[in-house]
Scaffold this motif. Structure first.
Motif, mmCIF file in Angstrom:
data_model
loop_
_atom_site.group_PDB
_atom_site.id
_atom_site.type_symbol
_atom_site.label_atom_id
_atom_site.label_comp_id
_atom_site.label_asym_id
_atom_site.label_seq_id
_atom_site.Cartn_x
_atom_site.Cartn_y
_atom_site.Cartn_z
ATOM 1 N N THR A 60 -9.444 3.018 0.453
ATOM 2 C CA THR A 60 -9.434 1.771 -0.312
ATOM 3 C C THR A 60 -8.865 2.014 -1.704
ATOM 4 O O THR A 60 -8.948 3.119 -2.242
ATOM 5 C CB THR A 60 -10.853 1.187 -0.428
ATOM 6 O OG1 THR A 60 -11.717 2.172 -0.994
ATOM 7 C CG2 THR A 60 -11.376 0.756 0.929
ATOM 8 N N ASN A 61 -8.279 0.988 -2.268
ATOM 9 C CA ASN A 61 -7.637 1.077 -3.578
ATOM 10 C C ASN A 61 -8.603 1.477 -4.679
ATOM 11 O O ASN A 61 -8.199 2.086 -5.670
ATOM 12 C CB ASN A 61 -6.997 -0.263 -3.956
ATOM 13 C CG ASN A 61 -5.976 -0.721 -2.952
ATOM 14 O OD1 ASN A 61 -5.561 0.036 -2.093
ATOM 15 N ND2 ASN A 61 -5.572 -1.970 -3.046
ATOM 16 N N ASN A 62 -9.872 1.131 -4.536
ATOM 17 C CA ASN A 62 -10.843 1.420 -5.592
ATOM 18 C C ASN A 62 -11.467 2.809 -5.461
ATOM 19 O O ASN A 62 -12.279 3.195 -6.284
ATOM 20 C CB ASN A 62 -11.934 0.351 -5.624
ATOM 21 C CG ASN A 62 -12.765 0.321 -4.355
ATOM 22 O OD1 ASN A 62 -12.370 0.863 -3.332
ATOM 23 N ND2 ASN A 62 -13.903 -0.336 -4.422
ATOM 24 N N THR A 77 1.168 8.041 -1.800
ATOM 25 C CA THR A 77 0.936 6.658 -1.402
ATOM 26 C C THR A 77 2.214 6.088 -0.808
ATOM 27 O O THR A 77 3.269 6.143 -1.438
ATOM 28 C CB THR A 77 0.498 5.815 -2.610
ATOM 29 O OG1 THR A 77 -0.684 6.398 -3.162
ATOM 30 C CG2 THR A 77 0.224 4.378 -2.209
ATOM 31 N N LEU A 80 0.635 0.045 -0.375
ATOM 32 C CA LEU A 80 -0.503 -0.438 -1.151
ATOM 33 C C LEU A 80 -0.682 -1.913 -0.832
ATOM 34 O O LEU A 80 0.243 -2.704 -1.011
ATOM 35 C CB LEU A 80 -0.252 -0.240 -2.647
ATOM 36 C CG LEU A 80 -1.336 -0.726 -3.585
ATOM 37 C CD1 LEU A 80 -2.633 0.056 -3.357
ATOM 38 C CD2 LEU A 80 -0.886 -0.578 -5.028
ATOM 39 N N HIS A 81 -1.845 -2.275 -0.317
ATOM 40 C CA HIS A 81 -2.156 -3.666 0.014
ATOM 41 C C HIS A 81 -3.154 -4.178 -1.019
ATOM 42 O O HIS A 81 -4.311 -3.757 -1.022
ATOM 43 C CB HIS A 81 -2.753 -3.776 1.417
ATOM 44 C CG HIS A 81 -1.830 -3.336 2.499
ATOM 45 N ND1 HIS A 81 -0.794 -4.115 2.943
ATOM 46 C CD2 HIS A 81 -1.779 -2.193 3.218
ATOM 47 C CE1 HIS A 81 -0.140 -3.482 3.892
ATOM 48 N NE2 HIS A 81 -0.724 -2.305 4.074
ATOM 49 N N TYR A 82 -2.714 -5.054 -1.899
ATOM 50 C CA TYR A 82 -3.599 -5.613 -2.907
ATOM 51 C C TYR A 82 -4.656 -6.494 -2.265
ATOM 52 O O TYR A 82 -4.377 -7.231 -1.329
ATOM 53 C CB TYR A 82 -2.795 -6.425 -3.929
ATOM 54 C CG TYR A 82 -1.911 -5.562 -4.786
ATOM 55 C CD1 TYR A 82 -2.442 -4.832 -5.848
ATOM 56 C CD2 TYR A 82 -0.559 -5.440 -4.512
ATOM 57 C CE1 TYR A 82 -1.638 -4.016 -6.622
ATOM 58 C CE2 TYR A 82 0.251 -4.626 -5.285
ATOM 59 C CZ TYR A 82 -0.295 -3.913 -6.334
ATOM 60 O OH TYR A 82 0.492 -3.112 -7.092
ATOM 61 N N ASN A 83 -5.887 -6.372 -2.749
ATOM 62 C CA ASN A 83 -7.025 -7.177 -2.276
ATOM 63 C C ASN A 83 -7.304 -6.989 -0.790
ATOM 64 O O ASN A 83 -7.846 -7.874 -0.150
ATOM 65 C CB ASN A 83 -6.826 -8.658 -2.596
ATOM 66 C CG ASN A 83 -6.710 -8.896 -4.077
ATOM 67 O OD1 ASN A 83 -7.485 -8.340 -4.861
ATOM 68 N ND2 ASN A 83 -5.742 -9.696 -4.485
#
Length: 111
Positions: A60-62, A77, A80-83
């Motif tokens: 996950t991004n976070n 990377t 990258l899929h935002y949200n």
């Protein structure tokens, strides 16, 4: 599986079913001892030995610590899929925590 002083301290779960080598999960019980790095190295070696040209995973991004770790072991990377987490959370259906009956195994006889 990673061992330290006779104890299991790490595990890498992989999927080699496709034409790519996917690290589905990696977990260690002892942090900052090189166990994760050793597991990743073992995955890279296994992928190479089986002729895989790509090793990949999803996080996950976070999860900044995981992203930094993966970069330190040589990964980068690609997408990258935002949200993404919020989008998946909205789309999730509710699944029972337990199976309604015993799980049947094929071939091994273990249930």
């Amino acid at each position: 599986m990673a061992w330290l002083h006779g104890r299991r301290v790490g595990l890498a779960l992989i999927d080699m079913a496709s034409h790519e080598y996917e690290i589905v999960a990696i977990h260690t019980t002892e942090h900052r001892r090189g166990i994760g790095r050793d597991l990743m190295s073992a995955c890279f070696l296994e992928a190479q030995a089986h002729g895989y040209r790509r090793v990949w995973l999803v996080t996950t991004n976070n999860n900044i610590a995981a992203i930094a770790f993966y970069q330190q072991v040589g990964m980068d990377t690609r997408v990258l899929h935002y949200n993404a987490v919020q989008t998946l959370a909205r789309a999730q259906t509710v699944h029972p925590l337990r199976s309604p009956g015993p799980v049947q195994s094929r071939g091994s006889g273990v249930a």
